[in-house]
Structures are given as structure tokens and as C-alpha cells.
Design a protein around this motif. Structure first.
Motif, PDB file in Angstrom:
ATOM      1  N   LEU A  61       0.832  -1.207   0.000  1.00 46.43           N
ATOM      2  CA  LEU A  61       0.000   0.000   0.000  1.00 46.43           C
ATOM      3  C   LEU A  61       0.866   1.256   0.000  1.00 46.43           C
ATOM      4  O   LEU A  61       0.627   2.202  -0.763  1.00 46.43           O
ATOM      5  N   TYR A  62       1.882   1.269   0.867  1.00 44.29           N
ATOM      6  CA  TYR A  62       2.773   2.431   0.923  1.00 44.29           C
ATOM      7  C   TYR A  62       3.576   2.571  -0.383  1.00 44.29           C
ATOM      8  O   TYR A  62       3.726   3.688  -0.911  1.00 44.29           O
ATOM      9  N   LYS A  63       4.087   1.486  -0.882  1.00 43.59           N
ATOM     10  CA  LYS A  63       4.905   1.523  -2.099  1.00 43.59           C
ATOM     11  C   LYS A  63       4.095   2.036  -3.294  1.00 43.59           C
ATOM     12  O   LYS A  63       4.552   2.920  -4.042  1.00 43.59           O
ATOM     13  N   ASP A  64       2.902   1.481  -3.476  1.00 44.09           N
ATOM     14  CA  ASP A  64       2.061   1.891  -4.601  1.00 44.09           C
ATOM     15  C   ASP A  64       1.628   3.346  -4.467  1.00 44.09           C
ATOM     16  O   ASP A  64       1.577   4.093  -5.459  1.00 44.09           O
ATOM     17  N   TYR A  65       1.316   3.754  -3.241  1.00 47.32           N
ATOM     18  CA  TYR A  65       0.877   5.137  -3.005  1.00 47.32           C
ATOM     19  C   TYR A  65       2.018   6.110  -3.298  1.00 47.32           C
ATOM     20  O   TYR A  65       1.804   7.174  -3.898  1.00 47.32           O
ATOM     21  N   ALA A  66       3.230   5.741  -2.869  1.00 44.11           N
ATOM     22  CA  ALA A  66       4.404   6.599  -3.115  1.00 44.11           C
ATOM     23  C   ALA A  66       4.655   6.753  -4.610  1.00 44.11           C
ATOM     24  O   ALA A  66       4.940   7.863  -5.095  1.00 44.11           O
ATOM     25  N   ALA A  67       4.542   5.664  -5.349  1.00 47.22           N
ATOM     26  CA  ALA A  67       4.764   5.731  -6.800  1.00 47.22           C
ATOM     27  C   ALA A  67       3.693   6.575  -7.482  1.00 47.22           C
ATOM     28  O   ALA A  67       3.991   7.405  -8.353  1.00 47.22           O
ATOM     29  N   LYS A  68       2.446   6.392  -7.084  1.00 50.37           N
ATOM     30  CA  LYS A  68       1.336   7.118  -7.690  1.00 50.37           C
ATOM     31  C   LYS A  68       1.466   8.623  -7.466  1.00 50.37           C
ATOM     32  O   LYS A  68       1.081   9.435  -8.321  1.00 50.37           O
ATOM     33  N   ASN A  69       2.003   9.011  -6.288  1.00 48.25           N
ATOM     34  CA  ASN A  69       2.083  10.429  -5.927  1.00 48.25           C
ATOM     35  C   ASN A  69       3.486  11.019  -6.108  1.00 48.25           C
ATOM     36  O   ASN A  69       3.774  12.093  -5.584  1.00 48.25           O
ATOM     37  N   HIS A  70       4.348  10.317  -6.836  1.00 53.33           N
ATOM     38  CA  HIS A  70       5.670  10.832  -7.227  1.00 53.33           C
ATOM     39  C   HIS A  70       6.541  11.190  -6.027  1.00 53.33           C
ATOM     40  O   HIS A  70       7.164  12.248  -5.987  1.00 53.33           O
ATOM     41  N   PHE A  71       6.592  10.287  -5.037  1.00 54.13           N
ATOM     42  CA  PHE A  71       7.490  10.498  -3.916  1.00 54.13           C
ATOM     43  C   PHE A  71       8.891  10.033  -4.334  1.00 54.13           C
ATOM     44  O   PHE A  71       9.069   8.864  -4.665  1.00 54.13           O
ATOM     45  N   PRO A  72       9.898  10.905  -4.292  1.00 59.80           N
ATOM     46  CA  PRO A  72      11.260  10.458  -4.597  1.00 59.80           C
ATOM     47  C   PRO A  72      11.719   9.373  -3.623  1.00 59.80           C
ATOM     48  O   PRO A  72      12.314   8.382  -4.001  1.00 59.80           O
ATOM     49  N   GLY A  73      11.428   9.589  -2.330  1.00 59.10           N
ATOM     50  CA  GLY A  73      11.770   8.631  -1.293  1.00 59.10           C
ATOM     51  C   GLY A  73      10.738   8.659  -0.186  1.00 59.10           C
ATOM     52  O   GLY A  73      10.009   9.646  -0.021  1.00 59.10           O
ATOM     53  N   TYR A  74      10.663   7.586   0.576  1.00 55.45           N
ATOM     54  CA  TYR A  74       9.688   7.532   1.671  1.00 55.45           C
ATOM     55  C   TYR A  74      10.144   6.507   2.697  1.00 55.45           C
ATOM     56  O   TYR A  74      10.963   5.620   2.425  1.00 55.45           O
ATOM     57  N   VAL A 385       0.616   4.669  13.185  1.00 52.45           N
ATOM     58  CA  VAL A 385       1.252   4.638  11.866  1.00 52.45           C
ATOM     59  C   VAL A 385       2.013   5.940  11.646  1.00 52.45           C
ATOM     60  O   VAL A 385       1.629   6.991  12.170  1.00 52.45           O
ATOM     61  N   MET A 386       3.079   5.881  10.862  1.00 53.29           N
ATOM     62  CA  MET A 386       3.825   7.085  10.485  1.00 53.29           C
ATOM     63  C   MET A 386       4.377   6.902   9.077  1.00 53.29           C
ATOM     64  O   MET A 386       4.720   5.789   8.675  1.00 53.29           O
ATOM     65  N   PHE A 387       4.456   8.027   8.379  1.00 53.45           N
ATOM     66  CA  PHE A 387       4.819   7.980   6.959  1.00 53.45           C
ATOM     67  C   PHE A 387       5.502   9.289   6.599  1.00 53.45           C
ATOM     68  O   PHE A 387       4.918  10.364   6.764  1.00 53.45           O
ATOM     69  N   PHE A 388       6.767   9.237   6.161  1.00 49.81           N
ATOM     70  CA  PHE A 388       7.547  10.414   5.781  1.00 49.81           C
ATOM     71  C   PHE A 388       7.861  10.341   4.287  1.00 49.81           C
ATOM     72  O   PHE A 388       8.139   9.262   3.758  1.00 49.81           O
ATOM     73  N   ALA A 389       7.864  11.487   3.625  1.00 52.21           N
ATOM     74  CA  ALA A 389       8.228  11.541   2.201  1.00 52.21           C
ATOM     75  C   ALA A 389       8.937  12.847   1.907  1.00 52.21           C
ATOM     76  O   ALA A 389       8.799  13.830   2.639  1.00 52.21           O
ATOM     77  N   ASN A 390       9.694  12.883   0.798  1.00 51.31           N
ATOM     78  CA  ASN A 390      10.489  14.067   0.484  1.00 51.31           C
ATOM     79  C   ASN A 390      10.071  14.708  -0.844  1.00 51.31           C
ATOM     80  O   ASN A 390      10.894  14.957  -1.729  1.00 51.31           O
ATOM     81  N   VAL A 391       8.767  15.003  -0.953  1.00 57.57           N
ATOM     82  CA  VAL A 391       8.252  15.810  -2.051  1.00 57.57           C
ATOM     83  C   VAL A 391       7.312  16.848  -1.453  1.00 57.57           C
ATOM     84  O   VAL A 391       6.689  16.606  -0.413  1.00 57.57           O
ATOM     85  N   THR A 392       7.230  18.010  -2.060  1.00 60.31           N
ATOM     86  CA  THR A 392       6.473  19.125  -1.503  1.00 60.31           C
ATOM     87  C   THR A 392       5.039  18.747  -1.146  1.00 60.31           C
ATOM     88  O   THR A 392       4.282  18.260  -1.988  1.00 60.31           O
ATOM     89  N   TYR A 393       4.709  18.972   0.135  1.00 59.97           N
ATOM     90  CA  TYR A 393       3.355  18.731   0.671  1.00 59.97           C
ATOM     91  C   TYR A 393       2.850  17.333   0.336  1.00 59.97           C
ATOM     92  O   TYR A 393       1.680  17.139  -0.015  1.00 59.97           O
ATOM     93  N   ALA A 394       3.711  16.350   0.435  1.00 55.19           N
ATOM     94  CA  ALA A 394       3.323  14.967   0.147  1.00 55.19           C
ATOM     95  C   ALA A 394       2.076  14.599   0.948  1.00 55.19           C
ATOM     96  O   ALA A 394       2.048  14.765   2.174  1.00 55.19           O
ATOM     97  N   PRO A 395       1.029  14.091   0.280  1.00 54.91           N
ATOM     98  CA  PRO A 395      -0.243  13.794   0.959  1.00 54.91           C
ATOM     99  C   PRO A 395      -0.184  12.478   1.729  1.00 54.91           C
ATOM    100  O   PRO A 395      -0.854  11.500   1.393  1.00 54.91           O
ATOM    101  N   THR A 396       0.618  12.460   2.768  1.00 54.86           N
ATOM    102  CA  THR A 396       0.865  11.225   3.516  1.00 54.86           C
ATOM    103  C   THR A 396      -0.300  10.821   4.413  1.00 54.86           C
ATOM    104  O   THR A 396      -0.431   9.641   4.756  1.00 54.86           O
ATOM    105  N   ALA A 397      -1.124  11.776   4.828  1.00 53.27           N
ATOM    106  CA  ALA A 397      -2.208  11.474   5.762  1.00 53.27           C
ATOM    107  C   ALA A 397      -3.186  10.465   5.174  1.00 53.27           C
ATOM    108  O   ALA A 397      -3.639   9.542   5.863  1.00 53.27           O
ATOM    109  N   PHE A 398      -3.529  10.624   3.908  1.00 54.15           N
ATOM    110  CA  PHE A 398      -4.482   9.725   3.262  1.00 54.15           C
ATOM    111  C   PHE A 398      -3.981   8.285   3.317  1.00 54.15           C
ATOM    112  O   PHE A 398      -4.738   7.351   3.617  1.00 54.15           O
ATOM    113  N   ALA A 399      -2.693   8.099   3.044  1.00 53.24           N
ATOM    114  CA  ALA A 399      -2.117   6.756   3.071  1.00 53.24           C
ATOM    115  C   ALA A 399      -2.165   6.164   4.467  1.00 53.24           C
ATOM    116  O   ALA A 399      -2.464   4.973   4.651  1.00 53.24           O
TER     117      ALA A 399
END
Length: 523
Positions: A61-74, A385-399
Motif C-alpha cells: 500500500l505504501y509503495k504503490d501510493y508513493a509511486a502514484k504520488n511521485h514520492f522520490p523517497g519515503y 502509523v507514520m509515513f515520511f516523504a520528500n516531495v512538496t506537501y506529500a499527501p501522507t495522511a491519506f495513506a
């Protein structure tokens, strides 16, 4: 000499002994009514095993969400009962150097920093160094008399904690002030604050209000807020990967921030630590932040265990309460599409929510140019749960909402169950003996003085007999289900129908029945 004069010292001794006996007897008669308190507990076995079966799904779920939302890293983490039980990462913290993102990568967590600042404020409150209802001008004199209207109250520290000081929402602007100095903040205040509301009447998110809290910490302690939080929160928790200034983070651990523009990533400039860091400047890893989340999780349930700190459990729970109403979303839907209304409020540096099923969550989102983050935990379930990403305003809450909801529903994890108090169980047993005729009820000694003024014996008997007639022969008395220490309900299992009985006790010692209800329910 008086013939009995020599007996006087012994008479005094006897009277003293009798007084001690009387006090002891009174103490026995007035024993502590809360001495038998037992905290709520998890009753389902193999909680971790239940969750573990779905960890591969969580990772996907995290991997697919990161790819869909263009997260460079998470990086992500799952917490259960104060322990990091599953974690992982993907992508890169530095695209150019191809440095992989891991649970030890240090991301700027933006507004997730706010609860650290609020925790520092509460720690100072607990130590008697400030009061939450102190006017802000006691610590920032330049705020004296700054009001939107003449009848507006002075802004207090509590207003700052709960985003209710009347300042305008300032996310885009505030995000760019991270490196401002104390002097620059005070210079801006001297020019006058433009208000959007009067203090204390509305929720409106203010980064400036949290910068002011950082300034107050320094005025009270003589230390920059950053040093105070490091010394009194990070170090006691063993958060070795935590920084405010990005230049102090090892290059191979620092997550660079990016913006997704024209189908490509553009690196965002990192800002230095300043007074606005109190609202969003913290840099940390999943592994270090898990120790902070554990502190919050271990504040629950209320119990008699020793308090380890660095903040009292009661103050942590105070941080988790809904202090300022924010919204009611009657049409809220979970990521699965399930409709479930949700109410939300702001606590102290944290967000609080409760859904239509009574599930409470506490946490916070963070967003800055280059970063997005979220953490959330459900106190009743011990899950976080916790989720960090390095793209501007990454919508991590939904995930995170998606992951937590998925885990709770698939694992069938149960919330803590409160054991019935001894007095509730005792009153249930006494009440059952009186049903359905209430013979001798007025002399039973289990009802409060209001009871027979509010409930008439003839009516009680008539109502209970009608219910018992529908139920038929009573087969068993089921377990008491407590709502709290002094309120609960139970079921009498009948042949044709069940009997539902609820009652509430008084605050007296011993507690007596003040309210009672009965009805027939289908089996």
C-alpha cells in the motif's frame, strides 16, 4: 495532693489511644472507593500475530501510493503498544547520489514538530514556570494591547496551543519563515498583527502562533526552544537521530526535498533553523520518531503505574484532548469508500478526530516545500502509523488513514476493554435480586436518596414485570459491560427475549444507584 492526681498521665494516654482507635475505625469505614481500580486491557490474544499477517499488504500500500504520488523517497513505520513492529522505505533521499531511503533516513517532518513545542510548554507548566492561561504579553511584551476589537480578550498561551488566537491561516507564508530569527519575529510583532478573528472563538491554523511558543520557551528557560526540546525531550527518550539544523545531519542520512514539476523532480532549497522551526523545523527518522510515538501511546490507559516522563502521562493525555472544535464532516468516507461521519478538533500541537464508530485518533500532518509527513495513533487500540516523504506537501495522511483502517478491519483488532469495578458488580448482583418485584427495595440500602423520588415503586414493579413476561424464564445473568467506573449495563438472558438493564451510581462513598433503565430486547 489530690488522691487521683497520679492517674492523670495515664488518663491522657488512654484518651490518646482511644482517639487513634476511633480514627482507625473511621478510616476503615471510609475506605478509598477507588482502591480497587483496574485499567482497561486488551482481551484479544496474539495481537501482533493478527497484524503481522497483513504487513506485506501494508508495504505494498505504501509503495504503490508513493509511486502514484511521485514520492522520490519515503519511509514508514507501524507501532503497536509502544513498539515499532514493522517498518520500511523506498526510493531515494538524494536522487543525484542515489542514496536509498530507509527507516534511518532523516526527513524534515514539518508541522509534526508542533507537538514537541507544545510538550515543552506543558512541561514548563507542570514545573510551575508558566500557566496556560497566562496572557502572551507577559512573555512577549510587544503583544500587549494587540487586539482586533476593543472587546477582544488578551491572547493566552492556551490560544496559541489550540490555533485560536485569532491569527490568520498562514501555511504558504509561514513555511517560508523557517529560518527567521527571534529579532525578526519581534520586529514583525512591533509593526502590529493583522487579525482574522477575535481570540478564543474560532479555529484557524497559525504557524506564527507556534513560533511565539518557541519564543516563550526561551524567555522562561533562558534556552532556545531547540536546545530545551533536545535536552528535556529528545535525550530522555533516546532520540539520537533528531536535529533542527540540516547542516548538522550526516550527509548520507539527510533527505533532500523535491517538488514534482513538469513530470520531473526539482530540488527544493533547505532552510536553516530559526524561530519558526518551533512550528515545523524538526528533522528525524522513523526509528527515532517511534520512541516519541511510544511515549504518547504509553500514556494510555489511565493507571496507577509509576510515571517515567519526560512528561507526565496525565499531561500527555491532556495533549490528546479535543480543545478547539475544527470541523464536522458528515459525508466523510474512508479510502475504502465506507461512509462514516467524522468530527475533528485541535488538541495541544496535535489533531484529534472521532468517527461514526467511536474510533478516536490523535496525530498530526506535516507539509513544507520539499516534504510531507503524517503520524497518527488510535489510543483505544494501541495502534499507530507514520509515513515520511520528500516531495512538496506529500499527501501522507491519506495513506496512513488507509493503512490504519485496513489493519483494524482485516485483523479484527479489538479496543481495550474496561473491567467492571467491584462496586458496579456488587450493585448489579444486588439489583438482580430485587427484580422484577422490587420487594423491600426501599430498605435495601443500595439506592441513592433521589431514586424513589424519581422512580415510583409501583411503576418500577409494573414495568419490570411486563419486561420479564416478554422474556420468559431467566436462564442466566450475563457479564456486566461497564461504560466507566460508575455506569454500566448487563443482560438477563431469557427464554423468549433478553432483558437489558442499565444503571448509574452516585459519587458517594459507597456509591449508590441513582438511575436505572430496563427494556426487553430480541435474542
Amino acid at each position: 495532693m489530690h488522691p487521683y492526681r497520679f492517674l492523670r498521665p495515664f488518663s491522657f494516654l488512654i484518651l490518646t489511644l482511644l482517639s487513634f482507635v476511633a480514627l482507625a475505625q473511621n478510616k476503615m469505614l471510609a475506605s478509598d472507593p477507588n482502591a480497587s481500580y483496574r485499567p482497561p486491557v486488551f482481551t484479544d490474544a496474539d495481537r501482533l500475530e493478527k497484524l503481522s499477517a497483513y504487513f506485506p499488504l501494508v508495504e505494498k500500500l505504501y509503495k504503490d501510493y508513493a509511486a502514484k504520488n511521485h514520492f522520490p523517497g519515503y519511509a514508514f513505520g507501524i507501532m503497536l503498544d509502544g513498539k515499532l513492529v514493522f517498518s520500511g522505505g523506498g526510493g531515494y533521499t538524494d536522487i543525484e547520489k542515489k542514496i536509498p531511503a530507509t527507516t534511518r533516513s532523516m526527513f524534515r517532518i514539518a508541522s509534526m514538530s508542533k507537538s514537541f513545542t507544545s510538550m515543552a510548554i506543558l512541561k514548563l507548566r507542570d514545573e510551575g514556570k508558566l500557566k496556560l492561561d497566562d496572557p502572551v504579553y507577559l512573555y512577549i511584551p510587544e503583544m500587549k494591547g494587540q487586539k482586533m476589537t476593543k472587546d477582544a480578550p488578551e491572547i493566552t498561551i492556551r490560544h496559541l496551543l489550540t490555533h485560536s488566537a485569532g491569527f490568520p491561516e498562514d501555511n504558504p507564508w509561514g513555511d517560508r519563515q523557517l529560518a527567521d530569527t527571534d529579532a525578526e519575529l519581534i520586529a514583525m510583532i512591533k509593526k502590529g498583527i493583522s487579525f482574522s478573528n477575535a481570540p478564543g472563538i474560532a479555529y484557524e491554523y497559525s504557524n506564527m502562533g507556534f513560533a511565539m511558543q518557541g519564543y516563550i520557551i526561551k524567555k522562561v528557560t533562558g534556552m532556545p526552544y531547540s536546545d530545551y526540546i533536545e535536552k528535556y525531550i529528545w535525550k530522555p527518550l533516546g532520540m539520537q537521530q533528531a536535529q533542527w539544523e540540516y547542516t548538522k545531519v550526516p550527509a548520507n542520512e539527510l533527505a533532500h526535498g523535491y517538488r514534482w514539476v513538469n513530470d520531473d523532480w526539482k530540488e527544493e532549497a533547505l532552510l536553516h533553523d530559526g524561530i519558526y522551526g518551533a512550528m515545523g523545523g524538526m528533522i528525524t527518522s522513523i526509528e527515532s520518531f517511534s520512541k516519541y510515538m511510544a511515549l504518547h501511546q504509553q500514556a494510555w490507559p489511565v493507571r496507577n503505574d509509576a510515571d517515567a516522563g519526560p512528561l507526565k502521562r496525565s499531561s500527555l493525555r491532556e495533549m490528546h484532548q479535543p480543545w478547539r472544535f475544527a470541523s464536522l464532516n458528515a459525508g466523510y468516507r474512508y479510502p475504502s469508500g465506507r461512509a462514516c461521519a467524522q468530527a475533528a478538533a485541535y488538541a495541544y500541537g496535535l489533531r484529534w478526530a472521532e468517527d461514526c464508530e467511536g474510533r478516536e485518533t490523535v496525530g498530526h500532518t506535516g507539509g513544507l516545500p520539499g516534504f510531507g509527513s503524517n503520524w497518527s495513533f488510535a489510543p483505544q487500540y494501541g495502534l499507530g502509523v507514520m509515513f515520511f516523504a520528500n516531495v512538496t506537501y506529500a499527501p501522507t495522511a491519506f495513506a496512513n488513514v488507509m493503512v490504519m483502517d485496513t489493519l483494524l478491519r482485516l485483523s479484527t483488532l479489538q479496543a481495550r476493554q474496561l473491567p467492571p469495578s467491584d462496586i458496579l458488580t456488587k450493585r448489579r448482583d444486588q439489583l438482580v435480586k430485587l427484580l422484577p418485584d422490587f420487594t423491600g427495595a426501599e430498605k435495601a440500602g443500595i439506592f441513592a436518596e433521589n431514586f424513589f423520588a424519581d422512580y415510583f415503586t409501583d411503576a418500577l414493579k409494573k414495568e419490570a414485570n411486563a419486561v420479564f413476561a416478554k422474556a420468559g424464564k431467566i436462564l442466566s445473568v450475563q457479564e456486566l459491560v461497564p461504560e466507566n467506573q460508575l455506569r454500566g449495563h448487563f443482560i438477563l438472558e431469557g427464554e423468549r427475549a433478553n432483558v437489558w438493564v442499565s444503571f448509574t451510581l452516585t459519587p458517594e462513598n459507597p456509591a449508590l444507584i441513582q438511575e436505572y433503565h430496563i427494556r426487553a430486547i430480541e435474542k
